[in-house]
Design an enzyme around this catalytic site. Structure first.
Site, mmCIF file in Angstrom:
data_model
loop_
_atom_site.group_PDB
_atom_site.id
_atom_site.type_symbol
_atom_site.label_atom_id
_atom_site.label_comp_id
_atom_site.label_asym_id
_atom_site.label_seq_id
_atom_site.Cartn_x
_atom_site.Cartn_y
_atom_site.Cartn_z
ATOM 1 N N GLU A 201 0.833 -1.207 0.000
ATOM 2 C CA GLU A 201 0.000 0.000 0.000
ATOM 3 C C GLU A 201 0.871 1.263 0.000
ATOM 4 O O GLU A 201 0.481 2.296 -0.541
ATOM 5 C CB GLU A 201 -0.952 0.020 1.206
ATOM 6 C CG GLU A 201 -1.930 -1.148 1.253
ATOM 7 C CD GLU A 201 -3.245 -0.916 0.481
ATOM 8 O OE1 GLU A 201 -3.446 0.199 -0.064
ATOM 9 O OE2 GLU A 201 -4.055 -1.861 0.414
ATOM 10 N N GLU B 217 -16.393 9.307 -0.831
ATOM 11 C CA GLU B 217 -16.151 8.380 -1.919
ATOM 12 C C GLU B 217 -17.191 8.477 -3.035
ATOM 13 O O GLU B 217 -17.897 7.520 -3.335
ATOM 14 C CB GLU B 217 -16.116 6.946 -1.379
ATOM 15 C CG GLU B 217 -15.464 6.001 -2.365
ATOM 16 C CD GLU B 217 -15.099 4.661 -1.716
ATOM 17 O OE1 GLU B 217 -15.699 4.285 -0.721
ATOM 18 O OE2 GLU B 217 -14.174 4.025 -2.233
ATOM 19 N N ARG C 206 -11.741 9.462 -4.830
ATOM 20 C CA ARG C 206 -11.262 8.529 -3.816
ATOM 21 C C ARG C 206 -11.081 7.130 -4.395
ATOM 22 O O ARG C 206 -10.327 6.318 -3.855
ATOM 23 C CB ARG C 206 -12.227 8.522 -2.628
ATOM 24 C CG ARG C 206 -11.710 7.783 -1.430
ATOM 25 C CD ARG C 206 -12.427 8.185 -0.149
ATOM 26 N NE ARG C 206 -12.048 7.314 0.949
ATOM 27 C CZ ARG C 206 -12.344 7.528 2.226
ATOM 28 N NH1 ARG C 206 -13.028 8.592 2.552
ATOM 29 N NH2 ARG C 206 -11.957 6.708 3.168
#
Lengths: 372, 372
Positions: free
Chosen positions: A190, A241, A245
């Site tokens: 990540e 979102e 996003r």
């Protein structure tokens, strides 16, 4: 005992803005920081049995030293805790400790503990204050920014929850020293993702410095801080979102399909490993669609391989189903609109974008080529 | 089939503002209203077996006629449904119906259904849109404004939940024709409350017109609309209950204590009846403290008696514990700070205020006088 953070990342969300403090040894200073920032508040710690063994004594000692009252809920480690039964357990324990709305729920642990504790904080007395002390690299660079909390339902993962921003995040980079190497690498996927989305210089630095990040010290602090900053910037643009996003899902569409295809069996594939393969595939697929260069795809694959992360379908132990079945797993994750899929694709390292019209037929052809 | 509301109350909460449409026969127009305001959305109806028998066919017929897709979750009526098991049932059913974030959860029922459905809407996929169709007078004038949703915990009522504002509230005043008389009266206590808090003219009008409100028609619409407007004004000043919103608790401190003292046994005392007695006591106590006149207290008592509501402690069937025990129930509900309690007191009809320093000793003396 240190309360001085090496780095502070401000997550700019208006009246829900908060600080992420990052530094070595911050856990020992948690009590002083809480007493300073939330005078008079008591703390309900939510943690799991594994994390409690390593880090709970340091945290409670620090709270005691600062005169901060506390109670602890210890849940079982693992994804199964993130359900209705786990939520009820956490909520009941917080209420049994007579916590009020001004008191704090503090998550000490990885993603499961953070999601569960954050959701409990969101709903006890219709909203308690929430502090995160993430103890895995994945939780430090992912869950600590964005306010997503929740549990799983029998219908799927993370389908029940709230957006509930923390008031403070304390990232002690030293706690990663007790993390198993495989979990450290999975979290690193990540970190690399933020470089690949829109920070090419950061990715270049990681290619040179990843060994230092794994070793600890200043490079690790820099990698964590840069990751939090990258995610904070995207989340601040799109808190709930509805647009940008989605970029954070780079590598996740392929990744989730691989997790599902391996039955969410962590012995075969953990989330970060799925994301690593997914990111490599997203770059290779983008190259195949003439969006990015094959050199860029090879560069991403090489870095993931160097770090020790899986990067191709043949790296998944135990085999995979065929391309058509993999597409079904992808379609379960994303809505297929008239044969087209939404994917995060890229024009090269650090140039990811949301593609809303990827033909499912192209994805199947590509997967057939990639399967061993 | 009518979609024209007789009255519209706008709840002014910035980007969470919404309309309350009030009128006779609105249920039959629900489908057209939903299709118009939420094009393309599907509807997950949450209701209970009692309400479903009376009103579900009209609602589903209206949705069908407007081409709105829907699914129904029918829960057991009663307070017991408002727990973790009921929440899981509602959430699972909404997910099983494959509802997305843009779809609607619609509560068709009284307070229990509204609180449960609203909480489910708040947490499924981290927030679905919510529409309320309240079918009791209490739910129409109380739960439809303010966004409080939630369930009970073993530690107390409404301790777990969210603030989740509806996108639309449809109040069909005709549905109250099927409400039992006792439940209608109990809901009316909250209508009278709004007059007593800060609308003396409204209270004066109710004293003259309460029979028309019970009968239905224009007076009922006016009473419901004025109540929603009154609550909306207070909630808009204090959405998250940090100050003025406490005024809405007029009569509730004594009322909750009486509900607890009667074991929450609805056969003996329902919430609105507790509030009625609580409001009468709050006025009588204010008079005793020389804050309001004894005439005002007598006026409130007379009105509640006329309507057929209980108004004094001797009206509670089955007897009550002594004054000291009642104070313990009050103290469970409110925090006692150094022997002082927070109460909603009044300077007279329509002049309620938050008193943060009421001596517990005075309350005990007063209760001793009032007990039969």
């Amino acid at each position: 005992m240190s309360t001085a953070a090496a780095e502070t990342v401000v997550v700019g969300l208006g009246d829900r803005a908060y600080d992420i403090l990052i530094g070595p040894g911050l856990l020992a200073g948690a009590g002083a920081l809480v007493a300073d920032r939330f005078p008079g508040a008591r703390v309900a710690i939510v943690t799991d049995t594994n994390v409690a063994r390593h880090h709970l004594p340091a945290l409670t000692a620090s709270l005691d030293a600062a005169g901060v009252g506390h109670a602890t809920v210890t849940v079982e480690p693992g994804e199964k805790t993130k359900g209705f039964a786990g939520l009820e357990q956490a909520v009941d324990a917080v209420l049994a400790a007579r916590m009020e709305r001004g008191d704090l729920v503090l998550a000490l642990g990885g993603g499961v503990v953070g999601d569960l504790a954050g959701f409990a904080a969101a709903v006890v007395r219709r909203g308690m204050r929430f502090v995160q002390v993430p103890t895995t690299l994945l939780a430090q660079v992912d869950s600590s920014v964005g306010g997503k909390t929740g549990i799983n339902s029998r219908h799927g993962k993370n389908l029940v929850g709230s957006f509930h921003q923390p008031r403070l995040v304390l990232i002690d980079t030293n706690v990663l020293d007790t993390l198993p190497a495989r979990e450290m690498r999975a979290g690193y996927a990540e970190v690399a993702k933020y470089g690949l989305i829109d920070r090419p210089d950061f990715f270049g630095w990681l290619e040179k410095s990843w060994r230092d990040v794994f070793a600890g010290g200043a490079a690790r602090i820099r990698a964590v801080a840069e990751s939090c900053r990258a995610k904070a910037q995207i989340v601040a643009r799109d808190e709930f979102e509805t647009g940008d996003r989605a970029l954070l899902n780079l590598g996740h569409t392929f990744g989730h399909a691989l997790e599902a295809a391996t039955g969410y069996d962590g012995a075969r594939l953990v989330h970060g490993e799925g994301v690593a393969i997914g990111m490599a595939l997203a770059h290779r697929f983008s190259a195949r669609m003439n969006l990015a260069s094959h050199d860029d795809a090879a560069r991403v694959e090489a870095h993931l391989r160097d770090v020790g992360l899986p990067w191709r379908l043949s790296d998944v132990p135990g085999g995979l189903p065929g391309a058509d079945r993999l597409l079904e797993f992808i379609a379960q994750d994303k809505k297929v609109k008239r044969g087209a899929l939404t994917f995060i694709l890229t024009k090269g390292v650090g140039r990811a974008f949301v593609a809303g019209d990827v033909p499912a037929s192209e994805v199947v052809l590509f997967l057939k080529e990639q399967l061993p």
